[in-house]
Design a protein around this motif. Sequence first.
Motif, PDB file in Angstrom:
ATOM      1  N   TYR A   1      35.337  40.821  -5.408  1.00 18.12           N
ATOM      2  CA  TYR A   1      34.238  40.406  -6.065  1.00 18.12           C
ATOM      3  C   TYR A   1      33.717  41.452  -6.900  1.00 18.12           C
ATOM      4  N   ASN A   2      33.516  41.489  -8.218  1.00 12.93           N
ATOM      5  CA  ASN A   2      33.172  42.682  -8.705  1.00 12.93           C
ATOM      6  C   ASN A   2      32.521  42.235 -10.290  1.00 12.93           C
ATOM      7  N   ASN A   3      31.111  42.039 -10.367  1.00 11.76           N
ATOM      8  CA  ASN A   3      30.417  41.532 -11.198  1.00 11.76           C
ATOM      9  C   ASN A   3      29.086  42.282 -11.546  1.00 11.76           C
ATOM     10  N   ALA A   4      28.971  42.858 -12.650  1.00 11.46           N
ATOM     11  CA  ALA A   4      27.892  44.127 -12.612  1.00 11.46           C
ATOM     12  C   ALA A   4      26.703  43.068 -13.381  1.00 11.46           C
ATOM     13  N   SER A   5      27.024  41.638 -13.634  1.00 13.02           N
ATOM     14  CA  SER A   5      25.798  40.824 -13.993  1.00 13.02           C
ATOM     15  C   SER A   5      25.085  39.975 -13.074  1.00 13.02           C
ATOM     16  N   ALA A   6      25.976  39.845 -11.900  1.00 16.15           N
ATOM     17  CA  ALA A   6      25.415  38.880 -10.992  1.00 16.15           C
ATOM     18  C   ALA A   6      25.516  39.495  -9.549  1.00 16.15           C
ATOM     19  N   PRO A   7      24.720  40.307  -9.165  1.00 14.02           N
ATOM     20  CA  PRO A   7      24.872  41.071  -7.627  1.00 14.02           C
ATOM     21  C   PRO A   7      24.951  39.682  -6.564  1.00 14.02           C
ATOM     22  N   LEU A   8      25.604  40.233  -5.600  1.00 12.59           N
ATOM     23  CA  LEU A   8      25.357  39.589  -4.384  1.00 12.59           C
ATOM     24  C   LEU A   8      24.165  39.668  -3.594  1.00 12.59           C
ATOM     25  N   THR A   9      23.439  38.399  -3.319  1.00  9.27           N
ATOM     26  CA  THR A   9      22.230  38.605  -2.367  1.00  9.27           C
ATOM     27  C   THR A   9      22.301  37.981  -1.099  1.00  9.27           C
ATOM     28  N   SER A  10      23.774  37.459  -0.571  1.00  6.97           N
ATOM     29  CA  SER A  10      23.999  37.147   0.724  1.00  6.97           C
ATOM     30  C   SER A  10      25.438  37.050   0.721  1.00  6.97           C
ATOM     31  N   LEU A  11      25.929  37.138   2.111  1.00  5.84           N
ATOM     32  CA  LEU A  11      27.239  37.080   2.494  1.00  5.84           C
ATOM     33  C   LEU A  11      27.347  36.378   3.748  1.00  5.84           C
ATOM     34  N   THR A  12      28.259  35.518   3.921  1.00  2.00           N
ATOM     35  CA  THR A  12      28.558  34.978   5.008  1.00  2.00           C
ATOM     36  C   THR A  12      29.858  34.710   5.298  1.00  2.00           C
ATOM     37  N   ILE A  13      30.629  34.751   6.555  1.00  2.00           N
ATOM     38  CA  ILE A  13      32.169  34.574   6.768  1.00  2.00           C
ATOM     39  C   ILE A  13      32.219  33.712   8.081  1.00  2.00           C
ATOM     40  N   GLY A  14      33.079  32.719   7.967  1.00  2.00           N
ATOM     41  CA  GLY A  14      32.980  32.007   9.239  1.00  2.00           C
ATOM     42  C   GLY A  14      34.618  31.577   9.528  1.00  2.00           C
ATOM     43  N   GLY A  15      35.444  31.732  10.451  1.00  2.00           N
ATOM     44  CA  GLY A  15      36.794  31.678  10.629  1.00  2.00           C
ATOM     45  C   GLY A  15      37.356  32.422   9.185  1.00  2.00           C
ATOM     46  N   THR A  16      37.978  31.708   8.373  1.00  2.00           N
ATOM     47  CA  THR A  16      38.462  32.324   7.344  1.00  2.00           C
ATOM     48  C   THR A  16      37.846  32.016   6.029  1.00  2.00           C
ATOM     49  N   GLN A  17      36.775  31.360   6.105  1.00  2.35           N
ATOM     50  CA  GLN A  17      36.008  31.029   4.870  1.00  2.35           C
ATOM     51  C   GLN A  17      35.104  32.386   4.631  1.00  2.35           C
ATOM     52  N   ILE A  18      35.053  32.716   3.168  1.00  3.28           N
ATOM     53  CA  ILE A  18      34.019  34.142   2.708  1.00  3.28           C
ATOM     54  C   ILE A  18      33.170  33.196   1.803  1.00  3.28           C
ATOM     55  N   CYS A  19      32.129  33.386   1.686  1.00  2.00           N
ATOM     56  CA  CYS A  19      30.904  32.813   0.905  1.00  2.00           C
ATOM     57  C   CYS A  19      29.940  33.644   0.765  1.00  2.00           C
ATOM     58  N   GLY A  20      29.143  33.533  -0.454  1.00  2.00           N
ATOM     59  CA  GLY A  20      27.991  34.370  -0.758  1.00  2.00           C
ATOM     60  C   GLY A  20      27.019  33.785  -1.607  1.00  2.00           C
ATOM     61  N   LEU A  21      26.019  34.426  -1.845  1.00  2.56           N
ATOM     62  CA  LEU A  21      24.770  34.008  -2.858  1.00  2.56           C
ATOM     63  C   LEU A  21      24.909  34.805  -4.006  1.00  2.56           C
ATOM     64  N   ARG A  22      24.906  34.571  -5.023  1.00  2.00           N
ATOM     65  CA  ARG A  22      24.853  35.803  -6.342  1.00  2.00           C
ATOM     66  C   ARG A  22      23.532  35.313  -7.272  1.00  2.00           C
ATOM     67  N   ASN A  23      23.031  36.297  -7.620  1.00  2.00           N
ATOM     68  CA  ASN A  23      21.824  36.138  -8.205  1.00  2.00           C
ATOM     69  C   ASN A  23      22.211  35.868  -9.765  1.00  2.00           C
ATOM     70  N   THR A  24      21.450  34.919 -10.506  1.00  2.00           N
ATOM     71  CA  THR A  24      21.888  34.662 -11.883  1.00  2.00           C
ATOM     72  C   THR A  24      20.755  35.270 -12.781  1.00  2.00           C
ATOM     73  N   ALA A  25      20.823  35.030 -14.153  1.00  2.00           N
ATOM     74  CA  ALA A  25      20.110  35.629 -14.950  1.00  2.00           C
ATOM     75  C   ALA A  25      18.583  35.133 -15.058  1.00  2.00           C
ATOM     76  N   THR A  26      18.587  33.887 -14.245  1.00  2.00           N
ATOM     77  CA  THR A  26      17.373  33.116 -14.251  1.00  2.00           C
ATOM     78  C   THR A  26      16.692  33.553 -12.812  1.00  2.00           C
ATOM     79  N   ASN A  27      17.254  34.470 -12.153  1.00  2.00           N
ATOM     80  CA  ASN A  27      16.801  34.529 -10.777  1.00  2.00           C
ATOM     81  C   ASN A  27      17.011  33.606  -9.678  1.00  2.00           C
ATOM     82  N   ASP A  28      17.968  32.548  -9.940  1.00  2.00           N
ATOM     83  CA  ASP A  28      18.403  31.752  -9.107  1.00  2.00           C
ATOM     84  C   ASP A  28      19.517  32.288  -8.344  1.00  2.00           C
ATOM     85  N   GLN A  29      20.038  31.503  -7.113  1.00  2.00           N
ATOM     86  CA  GLN A  29      20.941  31.955  -6.298  1.00  2.00           C
ATOM     87  C   GLN A  29      22.012  30.847  -6.040  1.00  2.00           C
TER      88      GLN A  29
END
Length: 794
Positions: free
Chosen positions: A119-147
């Motif tokens: 992941y590499n995105n200068a406009s949408a920073p990650l605000t959360s990271l979660t891994i379980g088994g082989t799953q990799i998920c996260g939350l990213r902040n949008t321009a409207t401050n949503d996740q």
Amino acid sequence: MTTPFSAVIAAAILFLVAVFPLPPSANALGGSASTIDDVYGSPSTIAVVYGSATTICTIAAGQPVQQIQCWSNGRVLPPILPTTSFDAIAGGQDTLCGVRSGGFSLLCWNTSFISKRIYNNASAPLTSLTIGGTQICGLRNTATNDQNAICWRPAQIPNRNLNFRVISSGLHFSCGVLEIDDRVLCWGDDQGLSRSIQLEFLNSSMANIYVGARHACGMNNLGFIVCRGDNSSGQLNIPTNSAYEYRALALGTNHSCAIRRSNRTVVCWGGNGEFSSNITDGTSFESIVAGLNFTCGLITKNFSVICWGPGWPNQYNSSGIELPLQRTLPGPCVDTPCRCNIYPDSQTLCSGNGHICRPCEIPLPIPPSVSPSPSESSRGLRRGLLVWAIVGSVGGVVGICSIIYCLWTGVCFGKKKIHNSVQPTLTVSNAAQGSGSNPPSRSSTLRRQGSILMRRQRSGTSSKHADKAEEFSFPDLAMATNDFSFENKIGAGSFGVVYRGKLHDGREVAIKRSETSPKTKKFQEKESAFESELAFLSRLHHKHLVKLVGYCEERDEKLLVYEYMKNGALYDHLHDKNNVQKNSSVVNSWKMRIKIALDAARGIEYLHSYAVPPIIHRDIKSSNILLDANWTAKVSDFGLSLLGPENEKDLNYRPMKAAGTVGYIDPEYYGLNVLTAKSDVYGLGIVLFELLTGKRAIFKNGENGDPVRLVDYALPAILAGELDKILDPRVGPTDRNESEAVELVAYTALHCVHDEGKDRPTMTDIVANLERALALCEDSHGSISSGQISIVSD
């Protein structure tokens, strides 16, 4: 002094916290859920990697660089990317991932620690990271401050437009709490299981969620723990469950653990009765994370990590072990105000680079009750909606008051403190707000002011510099240099020859004289270089930049007068034929070489971070790093320097043409004509390689060999762990402390010469690494022998 406005704000905040305290999140299987906002909890700084080998990783405390440290199979592993700062980590099956400082990049490794940026995105920073088994998920902040949620492997979010408060991944599925209605939504490889868990939470209004193998637990809006799913090992049987009794959870394959809010001790349940936390009785924890069948926690007392449980490897003591890791950060280091409290001793934990915010924890005065029923959960939902309506009203009033107060007092437009921090602030509000919602930034405001200053400096006659530098007559400078005699020639710069001189008042100076040839294009370039140096140096004052004493403009003569640097250029000490065979040179000690590198880095950092407007040197090389009588290194020759782009986010800043020196010039700049401050970082990386190897930026391999780039020579050896084979033999072998310091410099240089500028560290990162390397040398045997040398830290 308390103002009426501050009293209103304080009252509003206390009211909001009192009616609706939000509990913090913790970690599910594999060190998963970690949120950035301190209302929900700090990012996870501990991760468990399970599969081929049990590995525990943390983010080390008390260091300028927040590096990842790992323990595996009874030994501590070398730091992962020791020059890169991280804010959060998470682990899963044979996978470790880390969010780089700032949240704009996510790096992952396998068990061999081969990295891959996913992941590499200068406009949408990650605000959360979660891994379980082989799953990799996260939350990213949008321009409207949503996740928005994002998953990379293997399961995808059902609807990417949904906004989540928190998410968590388990062994077979992931779940999240929707922001709009506090409802639980689940997805994953096992669709039947994820759908079943989601349905069991249907009547629950949740504040957070944590996922294990086949079960999930979370805190509802009334503060009670709610667990759903498989209960074959008793993992849903919460021992006691009063409102807001717990503050964090960690779920394994068939067990669950939680931290009590009252005393921060841990209680575990499930595991067929085999899982016991008796060994942790009386121990206070900051956070916990679960492996498949064991749990690890960060101890409050000393920020060490302890692991326990039936699944913990027997050879490492099944009753628990305190891992031999350095202290672990309890949260990311930030330089923004905390919403609630600051961790004690934050300055030490963050090595002076910011502070750590404690999650907001103010429990409701609700008496203990039995476990909630579905009807209670429904009432919780209605209560939550009512609270949010009140919150919105009060927030609107406070917001209006804030705007009026800012406009009335002007406090919002005051000076902003500049932090010398290794990592950017990782807060949701700052990371993603658009420029339209912010007051004018420091950089944009000051750059406009600086542009006006530079236009003034570059226009008019030579009198424009009278208040900045001394004006000399040509006869005076000719006399000072014995009519520019060959004996006084000491070098050449971007626009002319440099002579040593002695002024009539006894001052020793270096005088750079422009070559005069009006008919050539070169003359125009040299005139531009003269004006550039005069304009920049007349306003720059830093102990690691060569000082401009004065200038002379008479007819076709253009001269600059500098402070005299008695010990010449670094290049000469490393490469001049007269010095190559000298093993007794002062520069031939690792401590001195690292000090010189640090001095130069501080000078460049000043140009990038503190000069207004910022300045890109464009010609960083060892011949432009000069040494004074005390062996203090200073950056010189600003003839090619340019102001940085008007918009600091404009990575496509394109000057008229690429400029610099072969061997040092940034390949991205040379090939694509893209200039940023990272071009100077590349040049400094080459200088670091010169200091390590003693070789030129481009050298011949053997007397009749082909030219070899220093980058191509040094990188393979460093990556192969064979640094000793390329170190300059004139310096001699390293002792234990020096070895670690030199290795740190080598890895710093390695990152400086990445092909893409965005992958290179900032000068602030580099300064922090070199400061640490120099500190490691303080106790080494290779001390500097000259009594005239004084090493002073800023």
